[in-house]
Design a protein around this motif. Structure first.
Motif, PDB file in Angstrom:
ATOM      1  N   LEU A 122       0.830  -1.202   0.000  1.00  0.00           N
ATOM      2  CA  LEU A 122       0.000   0.000   0.000  1.00  0.00           C
ATOM      3  C   LEU A 122       0.866   1.253   0.000  1.00  0.00           C
ATOM      4  N   ALA A 123       1.877   1.273   0.851  1.00  0.00           N
ATOM      5  CA  ALA A 123       2.775   2.428   0.917  1.00  0.00           C
ATOM      6  C   ALA A 123       3.539   2.612  -0.397  1.00  0.00           C
ATOM      7  N   THR A 124       3.936   1.490  -1.015  1.00  0.00           N
ATOM      8  CA  THR A 124       4.646   1.568  -2.286  1.00  0.00           C
ATOM      9  C   THR A 124       3.746   2.148  -3.375  1.00  0.00           C
ATOM     10  N   ALA A 125       2.498   1.697  -3.426  1.00  0.00           N
ATOM     11  CA  ALA A 125       1.568   2.249  -4.405  1.00  0.00           C
ATOM     12  C   ALA A 125       1.360   3.743  -4.176  1.00  0.00           C
ATOM     13  N   ALA A 126       1.277   4.158  -2.910  1.00  0.00           N
ATOM     14  CA  ALA A 126       1.117   5.583  -2.598  1.00  0.00           C
ATOM     15  C   ALA A 126       2.334   6.379  -3.062  1.00  0.00           C
ATOM     16  N   ALA A 127       3.524   5.823  -2.835  1.00  0.00           N
ATOM     17  CA  ALA A 127       4.751   6.517  -3.240  1.00  0.00           C
ATOM     18  C   ALA A 127       4.846   6.641  -4.754  1.00  0.00           C
ATOM     19  N   VAL A 128       4.427   5.589  -5.466  1.00  0.00           N
ATOM     20  CA  VAL A 128       4.432   5.651  -6.926  1.00  0.00           C
ATOM     21  C   VAL A 128       3.439   6.712  -7.401  1.00  0.00           C
ATOM     22  N   ARG A 129       2.242   6.716  -6.807  1.00  0.00           N
ATOM     23  CA  ARG A 129       1.244   7.720  -7.174  1.00  0.00           C
ATOM     24  C   ARG A 129       1.750   9.140  -6.917  1.00  0.00           C
ATOM     25  N   ALA A 130       2.514   9.312  -5.826  1.00  0.00           N
ATOM     26  CA  ALA A 130       2.996  10.647  -5.448  1.00  0.00           C
ATOM     27  C   ALA A 130       4.280  11.034  -6.164  1.00  0.00           C
ATOM     28  N   GLY A 131       4.868  10.114  -6.928  1.00  0.00           N
ATOM     29  CA  GLY A 131       6.089  10.419  -7.674  1.00  0.00           C
ATOM     30  C   GLY A 131       7.334  10.500  -6.826  1.00  0.00           C
ATOM     31  N   LEU A 132       7.414   9.733  -5.734  1.00  0.00           N
ATOM     32  CA  LEU A 132       8.572   9.776  -4.831  1.00  0.00           C
ATOM     33  C   LEU A 132       9.680   8.848  -5.308  1.00  0.00           C
ATOM     34  N   GLU A 133      10.886   9.129  -4.836  1.00  0.00           N
ATOM     35  CA  GLU A 133      11.974   8.162  -4.917  1.00  0.00           C
ATOM     36  C   GLU A 133      11.992   7.378  -3.606  1.00  0.00           C
ATOM     37  N   PHE A 134      12.200   6.073  -3.698  1.00  0.00           N
ATOM     38  CA  PHE A 134      12.141   5.246  -2.483  1.00  0.00           C
ATOM     39  C   PHE A 134      12.758   3.880  -2.771  1.00  0.00           C
TER      40      PHE A 134
END
Length: 570
Positions: A122-134
């Motif tokens: 879930l957190a990974t999908a949120a980060a992808v949606r937000a355009g983050l590097e992680f």
């Protein structure tokens, strides 16, 4: 730092929205209010899950705190993206199912860490949606790493239960070293129509609403898109405001394989507002009816998160549900009448023979169930008001004219279902079985002992649908009806086509040779009624008693004569 769990807020429905929902409707403004309340409900469940999972095993995954930090970063970067993700229906199923597992009220074959660790996905999908590097790890189930609302990556080397690295840098997002643009990535397709867009999700492990499923990407979504376009045009033409409300409320469609014609399978869940699961439809009209059906469930589930319609402590009994083969608790019956009220309203506006049949069938069955619910002392005042509102709107429809052929077919299907349900699920006591006719009317209702049906109670109704909607196809299935309609027999074909004399003989012969299952006894009653034999009504009213008396007498009485004797008691 913004909080994912802000100060709790109260939700108030306007009088208009309140009245709309009690009457089985709900326009766009009402659905918007339900979506807002469901957001709060979702956050409460997720928060309860996080609190309960604090000491749960993490398996090969990082601790939950890592996922929480990534989710918070995504929230800070794009609150809208994270809000959309948290509102995704499968997220609600995950949170509720995992919370139940942690509290010991649900079981699953999956390792517990895979359920609790879904927070990392879930957190990974949120980060992808937000355009983050992680960089993080996500769980792998049955060789698939799934990012909720986005898609799934094939990771066969991880095995049945494992982990895969998920990372986003300047070069793009990768899972297990594979880019999201590559052939192993299966993004969710969108079903688009003018004014409505739904995600088609065949991969989320929680998409089945009640149990985990392995990802099963579709080879193509073209067939779904074509029928969705047809369904949407029908919905807009039938009731534009209701169509707009549905478009605002539904988010995702879970595709399942095609089922037998005229036997679609669909489902929804109170944990997954905005989702509908459905088998591949026969046509756009069936698709439209299914969307109406499941969105009615969505609305009532959200309404019941805000208001109490019945007392849980008073609902231990099971009831007849005219759309199910199994007995249902009061809550399930309420859900059913609400859904089929919407279905009835849909078919009321479809004037062709099949539409007339469906309207005649479901108006009667829904009214029958509403009367049964109205007798329950477990309803709250608001529950009684909902039943009264639905009944008041449905009542005038019962008097509306329907094509005689469709009406006759619906009457047969109604009597068939009600009697077959009794034959399978009710058991008369020994004293009633052996009572003589002159002892007077039958005593109280026999005991409910749920049975196991041999075939679907809708078998003859499905044959009627073939006859009304596709006469040529019906003629083709006559020779071997069971090959096309599961469970159908030649005598069923005779019955639905009005050849009641040979049907009566076939049902009678089957009973005489010891093959008198409930469907056969009910078929005998239907054929006898059509022939004007008084045994018919008695066999349909008390098939369970006729079967028990026949067995008690060692199978010696003539079943029709037994029915005639029974007629004086029922």
């Amino acid at each position: 730092m913004p909080s994912l769990f802000p100060t709790p807020r109260s939700h108030v429905l306007t009088p208009r929205s309140f009245d709309e929902l009690l009457g089985g409707g709900g326009g766009p403004a009402t659905v918007g209010a339900l979506r807002a309340s469901e957001r709060s409900w979702r956050l409460l469940v997720v928060r309860a899950l996080l609190d309960t999972a604090a000491t749960a095993p993490v398996g090969p995954l990082p601790p939950p705190s890592d996922a929480w930090r990534l989710l918070t970063r995504a929230w800070e970067a794009s609150r809208q993206a994270v809000e959309a993700l948290l509102a995704y229906p499968a997220v609600g199923v995950w949170a509720a199912h995992t919370l139940r597992r942690l509290r010991g009220s649900a079981e699953d074959d999956a390792p517990l860490w895979a359920d609790t660790g879904h927070l990392h996905a879930l957190a990974t999908a949120a980060a992808v949606r937000a355009g983050l590097e992680f960089r993080t790890d996500v769980p792998v189930r049955h060789g698939w790493a799934v990012l909720p609302s986005l898609g799934a990556m094939r990771v066969p080397e991880a095995g049945e239960w494992g982990v895969a690295e998920a990372a986003a840098r300047a070069g793009g997002v990768r899972i297990a070293g594979r880019p999201l643009e590559g052939p192993d990535w299966h993004p969710l397709a969108e079903l688009r129509a003018d004014g409505c867009t739904l995600l088609l999700d065949p991969v989320d492990p929680y998409r089945a609403l009640r149990k985990n499923l392995a990802a099963a990407p579709l080879d193509s979504s073209a067939g779904w898109q074509e029928l969705f376009g047809e369904a949407w045009e029908i919905l807009r033409g039938t009731d534009p405001e209701a169509a707009r409300a549905l478009a605002d409320g539904l988010v995702a469609l879970v595709p399942r394989p095609r089922s037998e014609r005229f036997r679609p399978h669909s489902a929804s869940s109170g944990d997954a507002f905005g989702a509908a699961l459905t088998s591949f439809p026969d046509d756009g009209e069936q698709f439209a009816s299914t969307l109406v059906h499941e969105f009615q469930h969505n609305k009532l589930s959200a309404f019941m998160h805000l208001f109490t319609l019945y007392d849980d402590r008073g609902t231990a009994g099971l009831h007849y549900a005219p759309w199910r083969d199994d007995p249902r608790p009061l809550g399930g019956l309420l859900q059913g009448v609400y859904a089929f009220f919407g279905v009835t309203a849909f078919w009321r506006r479809r004037p062709h023979p099949l539409g007339q049949f469906e309207f005649a069938l479901w108006r009667s069955q829904t009214a029958y169930a509403l009367r049964a619910i109205g007798r329950s002392d477990a309803l709250t005042d608001l529950g009684r008001r909902l039943v009264a509102e639905l009944s008041g709107r449905l009542e005038p429809w019962l008097a509306e004219p329907v094509d005689p052929r469709a009406r006759s077919a619906a009457d047969l299907a109604i009597a068939d279902h009600r009697a077959t349900w009794r034959a399978y699920h009710l058991r008369p006591g020994p004293e009633e079985v052996r009572a003589r006719v002159e002892t007077g009317p039958s005593p109280a209702e026999p005991a409910l002992v749920p049975g196991t049906p041999e075939r679907g109670f809708d078998t003859r109704a499905v044959l009627l649908r073939w006859l009304l909607a596709d006469p040529a196809g019906f003629e083709a299935l006559r020779e071997d009806p069971g090959a096309t309609v599961d469970g159908a027999r030649p005598e069923d074909v005779d019955l639905v086509t009005g050849r009641t004399t040979p049907a009566l003989a076939a049902f009678r012969a089957r009973i005489a040779r010891g093959d008198g299952d409930p469907e056969t006894w009910v078929g005998l009653g239907l054929a006898a009624r059509a022939e004007g034999d008084p045994a018919g009504e008695a066999l349909l009213a008390r098939p369970e008693l006729a079967m028990a008396q026949y067995a008690d007498a060692g199978g010696r009485p003539d079943p029709l004569e037994l029915g005639r004797r029974l007629a004086s008691r029922v």
